[in-house]
Structure formats: C-alpha cells, structure tokens
Enzyme design. Structure first.
Site, PDB file in Angstrom:
ATOM      1  N   HIS A  55       1.228  -1.219  -0.401  1.00 37.09           N
ATOM      2  CA  HIS A  55       0.194   0.168   0.274  1.00 37.09           C
ATOM      3  C   HIS A  55       0.834   1.430  -0.416  1.00 37.09           C
ATOM      4  CE1 HIS A  55      -2.813  -2.962   2.516  1.00 37.09           C
ATOM      5  NE2 HIS A  55      -3.210  -2.209   1.391  1.00 37.09           N
ATOM      6  N   ASP A 105       2.364   2.274   3.411  1.00 32.84           N
ATOM      7  CA  ASP A 105       3.272   0.742   3.751  1.00 32.84           C
ATOM      8  C   ASP A 105       4.944   1.592   3.702  1.00 32.84           C
ATOM      9  OD1 ASP A 105       0.828  -0.726   4.575  1.00 32.84           O
ATOM     10  OD2 ASP A 105       1.133  -1.865   2.409  1.00 32.84           O
ATOM     11  N   GLU A 132     -10.880  -6.343  -4.555  1.00 34.86           N
ATOM     12  CA  GLU A 132     -11.267  -7.895  -4.173  1.00 34.86           C
ATOM     13  C   GLU A 132     -12.060  -7.816  -3.362  1.00 34.86           C
ATOM     14  OE1 GLU A 132      -7.201  -7.307  -1.983  1.00 34.86           O
ATOM     15  OE2 GLU A 132      -8.045  -8.654  -0.097  1.00 34.86           O
ATOM     16  N   ASP A 162      -6.337 -13.899   8.581  1.00 29.57           N
ATOM     17  CA  ASP A 162      -5.424 -13.860   7.573  1.00 29.57           C
ATOM     18  C   ASP A 162      -4.398 -14.815   8.011  1.00 29.57           C
ATOM     19  OD1 ASP A 162      -6.664 -11.506   5.864  1.00 29.57           O
ATOM     20  OD2 ASP A 162      -5.896 -10.484   7.179  1.00 29.57           O
TER      21      ASP A 162
HETATM   22  C1  XLS Z   1      -7.900  -6.350   3.998  1.00 30.73           C
HETATM   23  C2  XLS Z   1      -7.408  -6.699   2.495  1.00 30.73           C
HETATM   24  C3  XLS Z   1      -6.196  -6.001   2.109  1.00 30.73           C
HETATM   25  C4  XLS Z   1      -6.098  -5.851   0.811  1.00 30.73           C
HETATM   26  C5  XLS Z   1      -5.119  -4.527   0.867  1.00 30.73           C
HETATM   27  O1  XLS Z   1      -8.951  -7.313   4.440  1.00 30.73           O
HETATM   28  O2  XLS Z   1      -7.307  -8.496   2.845  1.00 30.73           O
HETATM   29  O3  XLS Z   1      -5.131  -6.504   2.702  1.00 30.73           O
HETATM   30  O4  XLS Z   1      -6.005  -7.141   0.569  1.00 30.73           O
HETATM   31  O5  XLS Z   1      -5.430  -3.778   1.022  1.00 30.73           O
HETATM   32 NI    NI Z   2      -6.584  -9.180   0.929  1.00 27.19          NI
HETATM   33 NI    NI Z   3      -8.429  -9.483   4.234  1.00 25.05          NI
END
Ligand code: XLS
Ligand code: NI
Ligand code: NI
Length: 441
Positions: A101, A104, A232, A309
């Site tokens: 990002h 980041d 996404e 995650d």
């Molecule tokens: C959050 C998302 C994030 C995206 C990128 O849940 O997965 O990490 O992949 O902004």
């Molecule tokens: Ni993601």
């Molecule tokens: Ni995610």
C-alpha cells in the site's frame, strides 16, 4: 542485516529434508507441464502485515520486534530501514514478487503533497532494491481505510471532498505502481459500505463507486499502465456491509456499470469464507464470469468469525483452488500473494520465515496435485459424463430455442419421459482427491 538468524537464502532440499528453513516442495525451476513452479504460482509477500503491523490486536499493543515502527524515529529514516529489512526478507525467502500500500512504504505526512513526495522518494529506493534482488512488484494499492477521513467511506463517502482525496491518493499510487513495473493495481474497498441503513443512501453510494472506478480506468489508459485492475471482494469487516460482497456481486456491479472488460477480481481465501463460500467457489465463479485475476492466499480460523489472515496450510483446499485456476488457463498478470500475518505470539524474527516457507510448500504441493488431476482428466471426465445429455438431441434443442414450456409438456407426456436419478459420486470423488494428495509422499 535485520534477519541475521537466517544467514543464507532458503534453498530447495526436497521432501526428505528435516531442515525447517528449507523448501521441501517448492523448487522454483522445476517444470510442471508447460511452466516452472515459479511461473505457475507467481508468489508474492506483502509489505503490510509483515513489516508495518506491530502485532497489536483490539485488546493489546504490538508484540513484534519492528524497530522502525518506534514513534520516536525520523519517519523517512525509519521507512528506509523498514524497506531494507523487507527486501532482505524477500530476497532470502526467494519469493519472486511483493505487494504494498502507498503508506506501508512511505510516511503519510501532514498532507497529501507531503505524502506524495515521500512516496516518490521511497519508490526510487524500492526500484533500486528491486533491481538488486530481482524481486518484482505483483501489485500496488492505496490505503483508503486507515485515516479518520475515510471512516464513512472513500469513493462512497457522503462528502465529495473525501472522494476527491481518495482519487488523488489513487492517482499517486497508480503512478508509482506503473513506475515500478507493477503487474496489477488493486482496489480493496474496506470502508466502501455502511454501518447502518438509517443514514445511508445506498443507490447514491453505488453510483459514486462506479464513477470512481471509471476515473481509475481513464487514468490507467492515460498513463499507459498495462497491468490489470483488480477489485478485492469482502463481505464485511471493518464495515458491517461491504459493497464488494463477493465475486458474484462484483461481477453484477461491473456489468451494470459497463466496467466488465476493465476489472477483474483479487480473491482472498479468508474473504470467501467470511462471505459463506468455499474458497474454490469464488475462484470458479470468477473464472466462469471471465474476471479471474489474482489471489490473496490466506485462510481463516474455524472458530473465529473474522479475517484472521493465517498462512495457507491445507493442501486439499489449495489443490482445489489451484485446479480451477489451471483449468481457467492459469495466472496471467495475477499470482498467489500472501496477505497473511503471524500470530501475535510469533514474535521471533525467524517466525516470518517459518510461516512463509510452510505456505510456499503448501502451494507447491497443491500445484502438483492440481496439475496431475487435470492432466489425468479424472474430474473432467466425470463432469463431462454428468452433463452428457446436454450435448444430445434434447439438450441441444432446448438451448437452440426449439422448445416452449408447452412443447416440453407434450414431450414428457407423449413420450412418457421418466428421467433416472443417478449418483453424484461425491464421496468417490473426494477419495480421488485424497489419493492424488497421498501420491505426493
Ligand atoms: C483486508 C484486505 C487487504 C487488501 C489490501 O482485509 O485483505 O489486506 O488485500 O488492501
Ligand atoms: Ni487481501
Ligand atoms: Ni483480508
């Protein structure tokens, strides 16, 4: 050097090896069908969870050893130290790509002009690290969810000044992604949704989102960015409801707004399960809709209902996902990106290596299983057989528009049609998958 406890790059040592800091299955140059493992999987590590997150959770502060996150540090100096550690990690791991990002990589600064200047400067450093390590950029993105201005959304905010701010930030992030040779640009709309319908004009917000995406497309063409634009999907978290709920929702939205040829999806494993789907369902849906782009390779926890995650560890899950990707022709611009974070207690520096090595081996095994199943046609034959009637006379006539409800009624009555129920063979097929997995060993 930040990762002194990993002195050498991780090497492939084969399944017999007991060395936890070696690959047992991921052998980058091993040819599987028409491509090497590296080319098939196009794996990437992420900047945010691994280098920008201190290991905090909603009840506690950071636990990780990330000296550059110390608030007392000079921000640009700390950002450079973070970048050096990140590229040391990518290089030693031998992961061919990374993702980031905007903020980041660069300190956000006091305003957008400052943030943009910081990002330009750090992108130059990133280009040098990329040239030195040979690590390429899978995708870039903008953080449109952390700053308080985005609390009520970015493109879908009730205030057009926030929309303008988000647009400015995305322009900058796209330019930098383009400059760094990124293969894709991703938009994840974490705040593009609502907390309550009491204060929300849903139709208006969806129109704003479509307008925003059209601006992104125009900018892509204006700067000559040849990578793919990816959305996404995620159903919720942090918002109660996110508009990019799942792949099918995104596909419908793209068609409704004439964007279906410009965007694909970046499917995340944990987002699929949050939406109540199997990971493979999302991939199959995207392939079928012609919008499959890339994968955020992670997994959730069976008990916790949020985006934990975690690193992908199930060969069975990932074999089915990879099978559908291969069946769809494999990755083009996309790849398997580890949108993954360590558990909060995994605070040794070397834990980052253990996590990624295990995940990369999981994907390598899954590739071998998926490729073998596809090559042998074991599932394809069963599926073809199951739908065979649709290639026959009746199926073709129905599709060809030769029938009405009334003519089908006559056909059933006059011909006394009594279709036989046949086995779906589910358990048998589950056994087939298990045998392909066993054969790996
Ligand atoms: C959050 C998302 C994030 C995206 C990128 O849940 O997965 O990490 O992949 O902004
Ligand atoms: Ni993601
Ligand atoms: Ni995610």
């Amino acid at each position: 050097m930040f990762f002194d406890d990993v002195p050498e790059p991780i090497a492939y040592e084969g399944p017999e090896s007991d060395n936890p800091l070696a690959f047992r299955w991921y052998d980058a140059d091993r040819v599987v069908g028409d491509r090497t493992m590296a080319e098939h999987l196009r794996m990437a590590a992420c900047y945010w969870h691994s280098f920008n997150w201190p290991g905090s959770d909603v009840f506690g502060v950071g636990t990780f050893d990330r000296p550059w996150l110390d608030p007392g540090r000079d921000p640009m100096e700390a950002a450079r130290e973070k970048m050096a550690a990140a590229f040391e990690f990518f290089g030693k791991l031998g992961v061919p790509h990374y993702a980031f990002h905007d903020y980041d990589m660069a300190p956000e600064g006091a305003n957008l002009a400052e943030g943009s200047a910081n990002l330009d400067a750090l992108a130059e450093d990133a280009a040098a690290h990329m040239a030195e390590t040979g690590v390429d950029l899978l995708w870039g993105t903008a953080n449109l969810f952390s700053h308080p201005r985005y609390a009520a959304g970015a493109a879908t905010n009730p205030d057009p000044e926030v929309f303008a701010h988000a647009a400015a930030q995305v322009k900058q992030a796209m330019d930098v992604t383009h400059r760094l040779g990124g293969a894709n640009y991703v938009l994840w709309g974490g705040r593009e949704g609502y907390e309550t319908m009491l204060n929300t004009d849903l139709g208006r917000e969806l129109d704003q989102m479509a307008r925003f995406l059209h601006l992104v497309v125009e900018h892509k063409h204006a700067i000559g960015f040849e990578g793919a634009l990816l959305l996404e999907p995620k159903p919720q978290e942090p918002t109660k409801h996110q508009y990019d709920h799942d792949t099918a929702t995104v596909a419908g939205f793209l068609h409704r707004h004439g964007l279906q040829d410009e965007f694909k999806v970046n499917i995340e494993g944990n987002h699929a399960t949050l939406a109540g789907h199997d990971f493979v369902h999302e991939v199959a849906t995207a392939v079928e809709a012609g919008i499959f782009g890339s994968i955020d390779a992670n997994t959730g926890d069976d008990r916790l209902g949020w985006d934990t995650d975690q690193f992908p560890g199930s060969v069975e899950t990932m074999s089915l996902v990879t099978y559908h990707i291969l069946k769809g022709g494999g990755f083009t611009t996309g790849g398997y990106m580890f949108d993954t974070k360590l558990r909060r207690q995994s605070l040794a520096r070397v834990d980052l290596f253990h996590a990624h090595v295990g995940a990369m081996d999981t994907l390598a095994k899954s590739l071998l299983v998926a490729h073998a199943m596809l090559d042998d046609g074991v599932l394809e034959e069963v599926v073809a057989d199951r739908y065979a009637g649709w290639s026959g006379q009746l199926g073709s006539a129905i599709h060809g528009g030769e029938h009405t409800l009334a003519s089908l009624h006559d056909l059933v009555v006059d011909g006394d049609l009594r279709p036989a129920a046949v086995s779906g063979r589910q358990e048998e097929l589950e056994g087939v998958v298990h045998r392909y997995i066993e054969r790996l060993a």
